[in-house]
Design a protein around this motif. Structure first.
Motif, PDB file in Angstrom:
ATOM      1  N   MET A   1      59.799 -18.012  88.919  1.00  0.00           N
ATOM      2  CA  MET A   1      59.765 -17.052  87.807  1.00  0.00           C
ATOM      3  C   MET A   1      60.949 -17.219  86.857  1.00  0.00           C
ATOM      4  SD  MET A   1      61.544 -15.814  90.487  1.00  0.00           S
ATOM      5  CE  MET A   1      60.204 -15.262  91.558  1.00  0.00           C
ATOM      6  N   VAL A   2      62.003 -17.907  87.266  1.00  0.00           N
ATOM      7  CA  VAL A   2      63.177 -18.035  86.391  1.00  0.00           C
ATOM      8  C   VAL A   2      62.921 -18.985  85.228  1.00  0.00           C
ATOM      9  CG1 VAL A   2      64.796 -17.500  88.241  1.00  0.00           C
ATOM     10  CG2 VAL A   2      64.220 -19.898  87.774  1.00  0.00           C
ATOM     11  N   VAL A   3      61.823 -19.745  85.254  1.00  0.00           N
ATOM     12  CA  VAL A   3      61.515 -20.621  84.117  1.00  0.00           C
ATOM     13  C   VAL A   3      60.300 -20.127  83.332  1.00  0.00           C
ATOM     14  CG1 VAL A   3      62.525 -22.683  85.149  1.00  0.00           C
ATOM     15  CG2 VAL A   3      60.103 -22.169  85.563  1.00  0.00           C
ATOM     16  N   GLU A   4      59.788 -18.958  83.680  1.00  0.00           N
ATOM     17  CA  GLU A   4      58.616 -18.436  82.991  1.00  0.00           C
ATOM     18  C   GLU A   4      59.038 -17.662  81.740  1.00  0.00           C
ATOM     19  OE1 GLU A   4      56.447 -16.257  85.896  1.00  0.00           O
ATOM     20  OE2 GLU A   4      55.783 -18.065  86.967  1.00  0.00           O
ATOM     21  N   PRO A   5      58.385 -17.919  80.592  1.00  0.00           N
ATOM     22  CA  PRO A   5      58.772 -17.238  79.346  1.00  0.00           C
ATOM     23  C   PRO A   5      58.733 -15.722  79.449  1.00  0.00           C
ATOM     24  CG  PRO A   5      57.207 -19.021  78.916  1.00  0.00           C
ATOM     25  CD  PRO A   5      57.269 -18.859  80.402  1.00  0.00           C
TER      26      PRO A   5
END
Length: 348
Positions: free
Chosen positions: A101-105
């Motif tokens: 989730m840390v790379v999800e916009p």
């Protein structure tokens, strides 16, 4: 004192991680957090691995795919075989990333690119900790983490880039103060906010260029992407190669060459993502119909049909598709949603 202690602990953790990575031998780690999405990027991933394995270029290597998918290994293999016709061998391991989730916009309502850049570094740390690689291959486009990977002991870094994180078009939209998917109207209408955003973009571009230049092998999916990478990653400009993504053309080759008299069909093929600007296509098509009707006079205008064909990968894509349907209604366009089989029938 507390800050110094935390800094010392972080340094010790990073040093320990680096020692583990340096000791890794003949381990290929493929960073693709959405390996089970079933899109064009995933076709590139699986076809590339298939070809490397078929040519025995990975003989004696441990091959690891870092993914954040909840699906089991068998489910990913079955989906890949069904969707792409690629049989992923049991020798390919899947290592789960828990913090995808840390790379999800959606995790960053503001400063999205900065959040994703930092998030990609955190995701890299998790990947290296779970399965230290000697060679890292990024097939998604996390350019901000290449320099960090090399600093942490990864011997070689390669990447296949589908789309640059930053482009001259994005910066140009801000400079022109034009509203776009990456430039909200409140920013476009404010000279001060526009200046701040331009400074923000330039800082991101500098970091992107410095990290991207650390990649040993750079492959772009086309000349447009390659041109942007050569401009942004100047330290790697001479290493940027182009390899067009694999396409399954079997169904297309089976289509007849004769064109139906009516309707005239306009086909747009692209995933339902903000940067594809399907809304602009609908507005342009509505304007075309109005002009065709106005200029036809007593002659019936030609029948025109616009088909927007693309993958719907998840709920966000489905929401964009629903918004496009609502826009079509507001523009007075009759519309319908169909599956791939119906599109093939239209083409045939």
């Amino acid at each position: 004192a507390l800050f110094a202690l935390l800094l010392a602990l972080l340094s010790a953790c990073l040093l320990s991680l680096r020692l583990r990575v340096v000791r890794a031998r003949r381990v290929l780690g493929v960073l693709h957090p959405y390996a089970n999405d079933g899109g064009g990027g995933e076709r590139v991933l699986w076809v590339a691995l298939r070809e490397l394995l078929a040519r025995h270029q990975l003989q004696g290597w441990r091959v690891v795919v870092y993914t954040g998918d909840a699906a089991s290994d068998d489910e990913i293999r079955a989906a890949t075989l069904s969707r792409f016709g690629v049989d992923v061998p049991e020798s390919v391991e899947f290592v789960r990333l828990r913090i995808r989730m840390v790379v999800e916009p959606s995790s960053y309502p503001v400063a999205t690119l900065l959040g994703q850049a930092v998030g990609s570094l955190l995701l890299l740390l998790e990947a290296l900790a779970r399965a230290p690689p000697s060679v890292l291959l990024d097939t998604t486009g996390y350019g901000y983490c290449y320099a960090a990977a090399k600093a942490l002991g990864v011997r070689r870094v390669g990447c296949y880039v589908h789309y640059p994180i930053l482009s001259s078009e994005m910066v140009g939209a801000v400079e022109r103060r034009a509203g776009a998917h990456n430039n909200a109207a409140r920013i476009a209408s404010s000279p001060a906010l526009t200046s701040l955003k331009l400074a923000y973009y330039r800082a991101l571009a500098a970091a992107y260029g410095a990290s991207g230049a650390a990649a040993d092998v750079v492959v772009a999916n086309g000349s447009w992407t390659a041109g942007h990478l050569r401009s942004l990653w100047r330290g790697a400009a001479g290493r940027v190669a182009v390899a067009f993504p694999p396409c399954d053309t079997a169904a297309l080759r089976a289509l007849p060459l004769e064109r139906r008299a009516a309707p005239l069909l306009l086909l747009s093929v692209a995933q339902f993502r903000p940067e594809k600007d399907h809304a602009l296509q609908l507005k342009a098509f509505a304007a075309l119909l109005r002009r065709a009707s106005a200029s036809a006079g007593d002659t019936p205008p030609p029948r025109l049909l616009l088909v927007l064909a693309g993958a719907v990968r998840h709920e966000q894509d489905a929401a964009r598709l629903a918004a496009l349907a609502a826009l079509a209604t507001s523009l007075g366009l009759r519309h319908a949603t169909a599956d791939g089989r119906a599109v093939r029938e239209l083409l045939g």
